[in-house]
Design an enzyme around this catalytic site. Sequence first.
Site, mmCIF file in Angstrom:
data_model
loop_
_atom_site.group_PDB
_atom_site.id
_atom_site.type_symbol
_atom_site.label_atom_id
_atom_site.label_comp_id
_atom_site.label_asym_id
_atom_site.label_seq_id
_atom_site.Cartn_x
_atom_site.Cartn_y
_atom_site.Cartn_z
ATOM 1 C CG HIS A 9 -2.030 -0.988 1.131
ATOM 2 N ND1 HIS A 9 -3.323 -0.642 0.840
ATOM 3 C CD2 HIS A 9 -2.026 -2.337 1.241
ATOM 4 C CE1 HIS A 9 -4.072 -1.731 0.800
ATOM 5 N NE2 HIS A 9 -3.313 -2.777 1.048
ATOM 6 C CG ASP B 58 0.046 9.290 1.154
ATOM 7 O OD1 ASP B 58 -0.048 8.104 1.511
ATOM 8 O OD2 ASP B 58 -0.571 10.226 1.698
HETATM 9 C C1 GDG Z 1 -2.197 3.866 3.566
HETATM 10 C C2 GDG Z 1 -1.191 4.549 2.629
HETATM 11 C C3 GDG Z 1 -2.894 4.492 0.795
HETATM 12 C C4 GDG Z 1 -8.428 9.971 8.534
HETATM 13 N N1 GDG Z 1 -8.781 10.692 9.608
HETATM 14 C C5 GDG Z 1 -10.005 10.287 9.962
HETATM 15 C C6 GDG Z 1 -10.416 9.294 9.077
HETATM 16 N N2 GDG Z 1 -9.436 9.119 8.208
HETATM 17 C C7 GDG Z 1 -9.504 8.188 7.064
HETATM 18 C C8 GDG Z 1 -9.510 8.956 5.759
HETATM 19 C C9 GDG Z 1 -9.041 7.885 4.779
HETATM 20 C C10 GDG Z 1 -8.070 7.092 5.636
HETATM 21 O O1 GDG Z 1 -8.374 7.373 7.004
HETATM 22 C C11 GDG Z 1 -6.631 7.502 5.380
HETATM 23 O O2 GDG Z 1 -6.222 6.952 4.162
HETATM 24 P P1 GDG Z 1 -4.976 7.510 3.332
HETATM 25 O O3 GDG Z 1 -4.937 6.790 2.052
HETATM 26 O O4 GDG Z 1 -5.145 8.979 3.168
HETATM 27 O O5 GDG Z 1 -3.677 7.289 4.222
HETATM 28 P P2 GDG Z 1 -3.008 6.071 5.119
HETATM 29 O O6 GDG Z 1 -3.765 5.838 6.365
HETATM 30 O O7 GDG Z 1 -1.595 6.464 5.307
HETATM 31 O O8 GDG Z 1 -3.125 4.750 4.198
HETATM 32 C C12 GDG Z 1 -1.934 5.380 1.582
HETATM 33 C C13 GDG Z 1 -3.771 3.697 1.734
HETATM 34 O O9 GDG Z 1 -3.002 2.991 2.724
HETATM 35 C C14 GDG Z 1 -4.618 2.685 0.975
HETATM 36 O O10 GDG Z 1 -3.838 1.869 0.158
HETATM 37 O O11 GDG Z 1 -3.727 5.326 -0.002
HETATM 38 O O12 GDG Z 1 -1.007 5.971 0.689
HETATM 39 O O13 GDG Z 1 -0.286 5.368 3.377
HETATM 40 O O14 GDG Z 1 -10.091 7.049 4.410
HETATM 41 O O15 GDG Z 1 -10.788 9.472 5.513
HETATM 42 N N3 GDG Z 1 -11.601 8.675 9.145
HETATM 43 C C15 GDG Z 1 -12.453 9.056 10.148
HETATM 44 N N4 GDG Z 1 -12.121 10.039 11.052
HETATM 45 C C16 GDG Z 1 -10.921 10.672 10.995
HETATM 46 O O16 GDG Z 1 -10.650 11.561 11.814
HETATM 47 N N5 GDG Z 1 -13.665 8.481 10.252
#
Ligand code: GDG
Length: 447
Positions: free
Chosen positions: A158, A352
């Site tokens: 990921h 990312d």
């Molecule tokens: C890894 C990779 C890749 C965040 N704050 C809250 C909340 N979130 C949710 C967001 C989003 C998720 O968490 C974060 O996803 P990301 O993709 O932005 O980042 P990582 O956690 O680092 O994920 C990344 C991913 O895996 C998938 O392959 O895209 O590059 O690092 O859904 O909305 N959700 C809630 N409250 C929050 O305060 N409910």
Amino acid sequence: MQRLVIVSNRVPAVRDRKQPAGGLAVALRAAVQDHPCLWFGWSGQQIGGDGADRTLSVDTVGNVTYATIGLTHKEYNGFYQGYSNGILWPLCHYRAGLMNYSRHDQQIYASVNTLFATRLAPMLKPDDMVWVHDYHLFPLGKALRDLKVKARIGFFLHIPFPPWSLMRSLPEAPALMRDLRAYDVIGVQTEDDARNMNEAFAVLGIPAKARVFPIGIDPDSFAACAREGQSLPQVQRLRQDLRGLPLIIGVDRMDYSKGLPERLRGYDTFLKRYPEYRGKVTYLQITPVSRGSVPEYQSLRAELDQIVGHINGTYGAFDWTPVRYLTHPLPRELLAAFFQLSSAALVTPLRDGMNLVAKEYVAAQVPENPGTLILSRFAGAAADMEDALLVNPHDSDEIAAALHKALSLSGSERRVRWERLRAEVWRVTAASWARSFIAAMSEVRTA
Ligand code: GDG
């Protein structure tokens, strides 16, 4: 229908209706809805003792059976905090300088992967499709093969995969690469990641090949969330508070890969260079604390407290707070609704794998008045989101200029950009990602 076996470090709590703050869990939940499925991994619990008597908890909800085990304190420290999050995470995000390398942690990482394999193997059937997720489990496929598992096994990374010249600063990198041979399918997020990984295979003479499977979200459900969230009392209060002035939003796990200090400095530069916005804009940054016991994350938190305090102390007025900063998670509906309310989103990671927030922000907008996405060139998402305002997250002047541009684009220009981004977010989804990975696994030899 063949069974899908998912293996990830963390398994979402079975009866937890709340959405976890983490991209992997969010994407996978949406993806597995229509398969008989076994989901295996760590329960999230730490157990006492040496783990010899650890039990497997099994629970079934709908089509998914969750099977989890606990980790001892020693395993938690060495496998999870140490090797996975203190070594592989910074390295894969191009931050070799932040690695706290330890051979001891490496041994525990290897032993937990063997433990996972030992517990999982007896549950597997030859025609299962086993899908292993992420950097915690690079060696799992090899460990399963050592136990004579014949099922098809795929691996998806990921997070980014750096160039070999960087990756090789990890002493075990050649061994990790060789372990990847055990997988029938190896997937990464972007062409850059595939190029880097395939270069590493080539240098080491390993006959394996990484392929690109970009991840997405469930845009229909996120858009519905944003719509329904509009009636929440908190949303109405925020709207009243804003008095028609624009809102800028950022949502990120508290992680040094997300470029948060750099982004805040960009906002500081924006208020300095464009004083006309002082008192006329609000920036809401939602940053749930994660991995709070890893030292680098503690110093990040202190740094953010300092910068936010500096900005609010410098520009704030008795009736205006330039940055509203939260370190606890918000419910998904509220997030989605806040996205819809915002004129611009700042998604500016230094690196990312993909970044799902960028896609969620687009999904939450409405055609009548879409907001503008400001996106780092170094997020995997940037590869297919060229209609965002792309920035270099290290360059605070560029962030400042992008904010100014986002807040002054005409309605028609915002719509043109958003329509194109929207098409992309609906084209590559969590479901299409899972379908294409599963299809690739179906095509390889059967046992
Ligand atoms: C890894 C990779 C890749 C965040 N704050 C809250 C909340 N979130 C949710 C967001 C989003 C998720 O968490 C974060 O996803 P990301 O993709 O932005 O980042 P990582 O956690 O680092 O994920 C990344 C991913 O895996 C998938 O392959 O895209 O590059 O690092 O859904 O909305 N959700 C809630 N409250 C929050 O305060 N409910």
